[in-house]
Design an enzyme around this catalytic site. Sequence first.
Site, mmCIF file in Angstrom:
data_model
loop_
_atom_site.group_PDB
_atom_site.id
_atom_site.type_symbol
_atom_site.label_atom_id
_atom_site.label_comp_id
_atom_site.label_asym_id
_atom_site.label_seq_id
_atom_site.Cartn_x
_atom_site.Cartn_y
_atom_site.Cartn_z
ATOM 1 N N HIS A 1 0.839 -1.203 0.000
ATOM 2 C CA HIS A 1 0.000 0.000 0.000
ATOM 3 C C HIS A 1 0.874 1.253 0.000
ATOM 4 C CE1 HIS A 1 -3.985 1.893 1.437
ATOM 5 N NE2 HIS A 1 -3.138 2.898 1.226
ATOM 6 N N HIS B 1 0.997 5.006 -2.382
ATOM 7 C CA HIS B 1 0.495 5.817 -3.509
ATOM 8 C C HIS B 1 1.670 6.430 -4.259
ATOM 9 C CE1 HIS B 1 -3.710 5.777 -1.967
ATOM 10 N NE2 HIS B 1 -3.065 5.545 -0.827
ATOM 11 N N HIS C 1 -9.771 1.260 0.154
ATOM 12 C CA HIS C 1 -9.574 1.995 1.406
ATOM 13 C C HIS C 1 -10.883 1.983 2.193
ATOM 14 C CE1 HIS C 1 -6.006 3.530 -0.527
ATOM 15 N NE2 HIS C 1 -5.705 4.339 0.469
ATOM 16 N N GLU D 1 -10.573 3.614 7.640
ATOM 17 C CA GLU D 1 -9.507 4.567 7.982
ATOM 18 C C GLU D 1 -10.190 5.781 8.604
ATOM 19 O OE1 GLU D 1 -7.762 6.612 4.644
ATOM 20 O OE2 GLU D 1 -5.968 7.210 5.748
ATOM 21 N N ASP E 1 1.985 3.989 2.908
ATOM 22 C CA ASP E 1 0.851 4.780 2.404
ATOM 23 C C ASP E 1 1.327 5.988 1.584
ATOM 24 O OD1 ASP E 1 -1.776 5.407 1.938
ATOM 25 O OD2 ASP E 1 -2.246 6.024 3.987
ATOM 26 N N ASP E 2 1.820 7.015 2.275
ATOM 27 C CA ASP E 2 2.241 8.256 1.613
ATOM 28 C C ASP E 2 3.599 8.679 2.176
ATOM 29 O OD1 ASP E 2 -0.312 8.868 0.096
ATOM 30 O OD2 ASP E 2 -1.079 8.697 2.140
HETATM 31 N N1 ADE Z 1 -4.798 8.952 -1.163
HETATM 32 C C1 ADE Z 1 -3.521 9.049 -0.814
HETATM 33 N N2 ADE Z 1 -3.349 8.725 0.475
HETATM 34 C C2 ADE Z 1 -4.564 8.402 0.963
HETATM 35 C C3 ADE Z 1 -5.043 7.966 2.224
HETATM 36 N N3 ADE Z 1 -4.237 7.802 3.281
HETATM 37 N N4 ADE Z 1 -6.356 7.756 2.355
HETATM 38 C C4 ADE Z 1 -7.167 7.921 1.313
HETATM 39 N N5 ADE Z 1 -6.762 8.320 0.109
HETATM 40 C C5 ADE Z 1 -5.469 8.550 -0.071
HETATM 41 ZN ZN ZN Z 2 -3.742 4.875 0.993
#
Ligand code: ADE
Ligand code: ZN
Length: 331
Positions: free
Chosen positions: A13, A15, A192, A195, A273-274
């Site tokens: 996971h 992006h 997703h 969350e 994630d990011d």
């Molecule tokens: N797009 C990028 N990061 C995200 C996240 N943590 N939750 C939902 N959409 C996303």
């Molecule tokens: Zn994500």
Amino acid sequence: MTKTPRLPVAELHCHIEATVSPADARRLAARHGLDISHAFNGAGSYRWSTFNEFLEIYDAVSEAIRTPEDYAEITAHYFERMAAKGLIYGELIVSPAHAERFGVHYAELMDAIAGAMREAEASHGITGRIIATAVRHYGPENAEKAARAAAASPHPFVTGFGMAGDEAFGEMRDYQRAFDIARDAGLRLTVHAGEILGPDSVAQAISLFNVSRIGHGVRALENKRLVDEIREREITLEVCPTSNVAIGLFPSIAAHPVRRLHEAGLKVTLNSDDPAFFNTDPVKEYALCADAHGFSHAELVGFTHNAIDAAFCDDATKRRLRDRINTSKKT
Ligand code: ADE
Ligand code: ZN
């Protein structure tokens, strides 16, 4: 931070746009003559505080990624850096809608990223696959368009379909057609959920889309029957601890329920994630969780096995990756 022994890490996971550091985003923006200075704070990091602001800045940064070459370059950078840290397998979440804004069509987008993944495998021994993703707050039609594009142009590296974005936008059932199209095209599914919204969003994702994985899913813990269902169905959770803390779900990694999820018998994986937004990476996630929750080396290797078991790649690739895990245990 305690130094955990070097271990093979796999990530499900991440992006793609969020692998770009603020410095690289500035460089890409300059390349295209863009001003995205509003995306940065005084310290040079990305500027956001709420989840919705994060999504806005995320889109602003993604404006600087405009060509197939840009996509190939950021993939190559991320995989080279991560391979050096111990990542053996990584799936990147790629939004065709983001690229389409700049006239980059689905097939050339995926070719560019897959080409960089092939080169990274040859040069650095890291294996990659792509999850084509819909963005929930772009609406159901846009999601169906992404699914149709994936179905119309099959690519051996695009093995999954998912949905990211604002969980609070619209209803899960509005996206059922998009997931049906993707499933019929042979893509594996993740979404997703759990969350921002609670356990109901996870329950809906399972019943409506029949996904084999959930992006995040941490809030499933609020419903014991749902936890049992996730365990019985062997659904894998793409847990992103630092992301959850950054977004404000939990006050710290120590307060994150990753150990409770693991002890509930759920298939946990650890993910960034990011990474560039949250100053993390998958290897760091392992170290942070080991530190805060006392996971043993064997438990951490178990997370990597969970990731490979649930990975959207073929069985021969999984066997090869398991061999690598088992070999590295002996070194
Ligand atoms: N797009 C990028 N990061 C995200 C996240 N943590 N939750 C939902 N959409 C996303
Ligand atoms: Zn994500």
